[in-house]
Write an enzyme that holds these catalytic residues in place. Structure first.
Site, short mmCIF file in Angstrom:
data_model
loop_
_atom_site.label_atom_id
_atom_site.label_comp_id
_atom_site.label_asym_id
_atom_site.label_seq_id
_atom_site.Cartn_x
_atom_site.Cartn_y
_atom_site.Cartn_z
N LYS A 137 0.82 -1.21 0.00
CA LYS A 137 0.00 0.00 0.00
C LYS A 137 0.86 1.27 0.00
O LYS A 137 2.03 1.26 0.34
CB LYS A 137 -0.93 0.00 1.22
CG LYS A 137 -2.04 -1.07 1.18
CD LYS A 137 -3.17 -0.69 0.25
CE LYS A 137 -4.22 -1.79 0.14
NZ LYS A 137 -5.04 -1.94 1.35
N ARG A 152 -4.26 -10.04 3.80
CA ARG A 152 -4.44 -10.14 2.35
C ARG A 152 -3.17 -9.61 1.70
O ARG A 152 -2.80 -8.45 1.88
CB ARG A 152 -5.66 -9.32 1.92
CG ARG A 152 -6.02 -9.39 0.44
CD ARG A 152 -7.27 -8.56 0.18
NE ARG A 152 -7.68 -8.61 -1.21
CZ ARG A 152 -7.22 -7.81 -2.17
NH1 ARG A 152 -6.30 -6.89 -1.87
NH2 ARG A 152 -7.66 -7.92 -3.41
#
Length: 288
Positions: free
Chosen positions: A229, A264
């Protein structure tokens, strides 16, 4: 860390949570996902990638046909169905012991994927679309309810909270209650605080610090998706998502130590090794 074992019920699958940190491998069937857009747009490539992730140790596979990166445009349902259904169908047929999740916010896509063999719906809007809870309930599927402030096109334009942990926790509790009111069983549900979805760097770090407490407060399975991210790029000075593996490992290790049930991730092999070590240190009774 002593943890109670729970079962996450997703159709025929009974996923044991709490003993170790489980990994969800990402299978993007999109041209524009932030990390690997276009690499697996072809169904053959996506299926091969799913097989590879399963071989590397993924406990579940999450198949998505619509990018939800910041600034992403929506994909029509028919196009999303055409992307994900052939992939879900083949993965479910060839990997019967690996639960398949469909990453979608559209009830019609969820219905098609569940009919193709998916056992879980991963919804970034936490079941906001009319009919989504009905599709999940009728299929007896599992569901991941995620928090997002705004929507993908605009979510990173000055996200604002007074208390991000309290507000995200309250939202997830409300959506859990809505799911149960719609007929879903709590043992089918999982929550995700939505790292990077309408949050700035400070918000993401505050949510990660509070992950263990949030899981306890909400009382259901807790998923975090920190993989590659933007906040990791900010912290490490790495512009390309593919250069954020080590930073992702740091976030995943923290999540495992906090007792997060599932992470995830894109880099399953590396993250499997990370959680094996952290689980052995942090979880009393973990296998060594």
């Amino acid at each position: 860390m002593v943890r109670m074992e729970t079962i996450w019920r997703c159709r025929e699958h009974r996923i044991v949570c709490g003993v170790r940190t489980l990994l969800i491998g990402v299978v993007n069937v999109t041209p524009d996902s932030f990390s690997d857009g276009g690499l697996h747009l072809d169904a053959e490539a996506a299926v091969a990638h799913g097989f590879e992730l399963a071989e590397e140790g993924a406990d579940l596979l999450d198949v998505g046909g619509e990018s939800t990166r910041p600034g992403a445009e929506p994909v029509p349902p028919d196009e999303e169905i055409a992307r994900v259904v052939p992939v879900v169908e083949r993965l479910a047929a060839k990997l019967p012991d690996v639960p398949i999740s469909v990453d979608t916010r559209k009830p019609e896509v969820a219905r098609a994927a569940l009919r193709a063999g998916a056992s879980t719906v991963n919804d970034i809007t936490a079941g906001a679309a009319p009919g989504m809870f009905d599709e999940v309930r009728e299929a007896g599927a599992g569901m991941i309810l995620m928090h997002m402030q705004g929507e993908p096109r605009t979510m990173q334009v000055d996200p604002t909270y007074e208390d991000v942990v309290a507000e995200v926790t309250a939202f997830l509790r409300t959506r859990l209650d809505a799911a149960v009111a719609a007929g879903l069983e709590r043992d089918c549900l999982c929550v995700d605080p939505g790292i990077g979805f309408g949050k700035n760097l400070r918000h993401n770090l505050e949510l990660l610090r509070a992950a263990g407490r949030m899981r306890t407060d909400l009382g259901v399975r807790f998923l975090v998706g920190p993989s590659r991210k933007g906040f990791i790029g900010t912290l490490t000075g790495t512009e390309g998502p593919g250069d954020r593996v080590e930073g992702t490992a740091g976030a995943v290790a923290w999540c495992a130590a906090q007792g997060v049930d599932l992470v995830r991730v894109h880099d399953v092999r590396a993250m499997r090794r990370v959680v094996q070590v952290v689980d052995a240190i942090a979880r009393e009774g973990a296998s060594t």
